[in-house]
Design a protein around this motif. Structure first.
Motif, short mmCIF file in Angstrom:
data_model
loop_
_atom_site.label_atom_id
_atom_site.label_comp_id
_atom_site.label_asym_id
_atom_site.label_seq_id
_atom_site.Cartn_x
_atom_site.Cartn_y
_atom_site.Cartn_z
N LEU A 281 -3.51 -27.78 25.20
CA LEU A 281 -4.03 -27.48 23.87
C LEU A 281 -3.15 -26.50 23.12
CD1 LEU A 281 -7.84 -26.95 24.63
CD2 LEU A 281 -6.71 -29.03 23.82
N GLY A 282 -3.06 -26.69 21.81
CA GLY A 282 -2.47 -25.73 20.90
C GLY A 282 -3.51 -25.28 19.89
N ILE A 283 -3.44 -24.03 19.48
CA ILE A 283 -4.34 -23.49 18.46
C ILE A 283 -3.48 -22.83 17.39
CG2 ILE A 283 -6.21 -21.87 17.95
CD1 ILE A 283 -7.17 -22.19 20.80
N ASN A 284 -3.62 -23.27 16.15
CA ASN A 284 -2.75 -22.80 15.07
C ASN A 284 -3.44 -21.85 14.09
OD1 ASN A 284 -0.33 -24.00 15.85
ND2 ASN A 284 -0.92 -25.97 14.98
N ARG A 285 -4.70 -21.52 14.31
CA ARG A 285 -5.37 -20.55 13.45
C ARG A 285 -5.00 -19.14 13.91
NH1 ARG A 285 -11.46 -22.24 14.27
NH2 ARG A 285 -10.42 -24.23 13.84
N VAL A 286 -4.86 -18.23 12.96
CA VAL A 286 -4.45 -16.86 13.30
C VAL A 286 -5.32 -15.85 12.55
CG1 VAL A 286 -2.06 -17.48 13.78
CG2 VAL A 286 -2.72 -16.85 11.46
N PRO A 287 -5.64 -14.73 13.19
CA PRO A 287 -6.30 -13.64 12.47
C PRO A 287 -5.35 -13.09 11.41
CG PRO A 287 -6.44 -13.34 14.86
CD PRO A 287 -5.44 -14.42 14.61
N THR A 288 -5.86 -12.83 10.24
CA THR A 288 -5.02 -12.34 9.15
C THR A 288 -5.88 -11.56 8.17
OG1 THR A 288 -3.62 -13.05 7.30
CG2 THR A 288 -5.36 -14.53 7.94
N PHE A 289 -5.21 -10.73 7.38
CA PHE A 289 -5.92 -9.99 6.33
C PHE A 289 -5.91 -10.77 5.02
CE2 PHE A 289 -4.26 -6.58 9.17
CZ PHE A 289 -5.48 -6.23 9.70
N LYS A 290 -5.44 -12.00 5.06
CA LYS A 290 -5.46 -12.84 3.87
C LYS A 290 -6.79 -13.58 3.71
CE LYS A 290 -0.54 -13.84 3.31
NZ LYS A 290 0.46 -14.91 3.14
N ARG A 291 -7.44 -13.85 4.84
CA ARG A 291 -8.67 -14.64 4.82
C ARG A 291 -9.67 -14.08 5.81
NH1 ARG A 291 -6.66 -20.96 4.93
NH2 ARG A 291 -5.15 -20.82 3.20
N PHE A 292 -10.95 -14.39 5.55
CA PHE A 292 -11.98 -14.07 6.52
C PHE A 292 -11.89 -15.04 7.69
CE2 PHE A 292 -13.86 -12.10 2.71
CZ PHE A 292 -14.14 -10.84 3.23
N ASP A 293 -12.42 -14.62 8.83
CA ASP A 293 -12.37 -15.45 10.04
C ASP A 293 -13.10 -16.77 9.87
OD1 ASP A 293 -10.94 -13.43 11.19
OD2 ASP A 293 -12.60 -12.65 12.41
N THR A 294 -14.04 -16.84 8.94
CA THR A 294 -14.78 -18.08 8.71
C THR A 294 -13.94 -19.14 8.01
OG1 THR A 294 -15.65 -17.06 6.69
CG2 THR A 294 -17.06 -16.99 8.68
N ASN A 295 -12.81 -18.74 7.43
CA ASN A 295 -11.90 -19.68 6.76
C ASN A 295 -10.47 -19.33 7.18
OD1 ASN A 295 -10.78 -21.59 4.97
ND2 ASN A 295 -10.61 -20.05 3.35
N PRO A 296 -10.12 -19.59 8.45
CA PRO A 296 -8.88 -19.04 9.01
C PRO A 296 -7.63 -19.67 8.42
CG PRO A 296 -9.90 -20.53 10.58
CD PRO A 296 -10.89 -20.34 9.46
N LEU A 297 -6.58 -18.88 8.42
CA LEU A 297 -5.25 -19.36 8.07
C LEU A 297 -4.68 -20.11 9.26
CD1 LEU A 297 -2.77 -19.10 6.06
CD2 LEU A 297 -2.08 -17.15 7.46
#
Length: 385
Positions: A281-297
């Protein structure tokens, strides 16, 4: 092409206390050699140390003065041996005056950076001094176009040993594996997929309890204000607001039970698990200060190059630009939600012929088109056209 290299090399026996970085020089040096090119490096230059010191600190200034003086002297003494200067530098590591002087000596300067969309709302001023920027994220290209900066879109620089590119893979037919460090987005996605009945084995840093040493750092009020100002400069007021609001969010919605977690693998185990799992598996979502975790980058990560190169049957999270790297369903498979992850994984687990076909096609495409030698040839053509 003879390349002077600044790719987070260090000089100590132990790595600095910063996120993993030593693999970058291993990949790029071997990739350069495989391309039939040569690399040089400034003797005793600890480039990674520039990420240890806080921005604006006396320690960072001292490091910068010392390493850039040493670099410029080395270049002047070895000018005829150097064709290009290839770097992996963060904004705080860059000395614009020295880069400009290196360019005046007739040496093109190129900087690679791999977390543009995660870290920046606009291209950092410091990057503008380079002749070219190596940009791996499709999502970052518009930012560079708007800034009017020379850039080239190339894959993440990944290299695997020849012994891992061929041969029979002894597959574990029911094993679905994710290898990577823990964060709240990965925990929620994997936990939700597991709750829907998919048996996933998780390996990596942070998933198992580890002994912790408590370090208390006392910052003055002026330093705290400076840190906040620096944060706003990098992430904007929106990022500052998101950071503060996320602190009040509820804990992760899903958990990954200990029965699904195994110890962090070493390098050889990492390769073995990647190759032998029925589905990697690969996961491409990342925690960021651009978006809330409910709409991940989301954006394509190094694993999207590495896993297919190793011959994995690869199922990764969809993001823009991924279909420029691979033909979905023939070379890799993708998902967008936890439900799709479960559905796709179960389909693959039931169809060994399809898994084998994905392994072969994905590896062939990655090694032929997304390797460091292929990228360096494209970079050379762009610089010396």
């Amino acid at each position: 092409m003879k390349i002077l290299l600044s790719f987070l090399q260090d000089t100590g026996q132990q790595p600095h206390n910063i996120p993993a970085y030593r693999f970058w020089q291993h990949y790029i040096k071997n990739g350069i050699e495989e391309a039939g090119m040569q690399w040089l490096e400034v003797p005793d230059a600890d480039w990674a140390e520039g990420l240890v010191h806080s921005q604006g600190s006396h320690e960072l200034t001292s490091w910068s003065d010392e390493i850039w003086d040493k670099t410029l002297l080395y270049i002047k003494e070895n000018r005829k041996k150097i064709g290009v200067f290839l770097c992996y530098l963060y904004p705080q590591q860059i000395n614009e005056a020295v880069i400009a002087e290196i360019k005046r000596l007739g040496i093109p300067c190129i900087n690679f950076y791999c977390d543009n969309v995660r870290h920046f709302t606009k291209v950092p001023r410091e990057f503008k001094v380079f002749d070219w920027l190596w940009v791996p994220e499709y999502e970052a290209l518009d930012m560079y176009r708007r800034a009017g900066i020379n850039h080239i879109h190339l894959p993440m620089p990944m290299w695997v040993e020849r012994t891992h590119r061929e041969g029979v893979i002894h597959e574990h037919p029911n094993l679905v594996t994710f290898i990577g460090s823990k964060d709240v987005l990965r925990q929620n996605l994997l936990g939700e997929a597991i709750s829907k009945g998919l048996d996933i084995t998780v390996r990596g840093a942070g998933w198992l309890p580890e002994a912790k040493t408590q370090t208390v750092i006392q910052n003055s009020l002026s330093q705290k204000i400076a840190n906040q100002f620096s944060f706003i400069q990098q992430h904007g007021l929106k990022g500052y607001a998101i950071r503060n609001l996320q602190q009040f969010n509820q804990p992760a919605a899903y958990a990954v039970d200990d029965t699904h977690i195994e110890a962090k693998p070493d390098h050889q185990e990492y390769i073995q698990f990647t190759q032998s799992s029925a589905v990697t598996l690969g996961i491409n979502r990342v925690p960021t200060f651009k978006r809330f975790d409910t709409n991940p980058l989301t954006y394509s990560r190094l694993r999207d190059i590495e896993a297919p190169m190793l011959g994995a049957c690869y199922l990764t999270e969809y993001c823009e630009g991924l279909d420029l790297l691979y033909e979905p369903e023939k070379e890799i498979c993708t998902y967008r939600t936890a439900d799709e992850l479960v559905q796709q994984a179960n389909r693959l687990l039931k169809d060994k012929a399809r898994r084998d076909a994905l392994r072969a096609a994905g590896q062939k495409r990655a090694l032929a088109e997304h390797s460091i030698p292929a990228s360096l040839q494209k970079l050379k053509a762009a610089i010396f056209k």
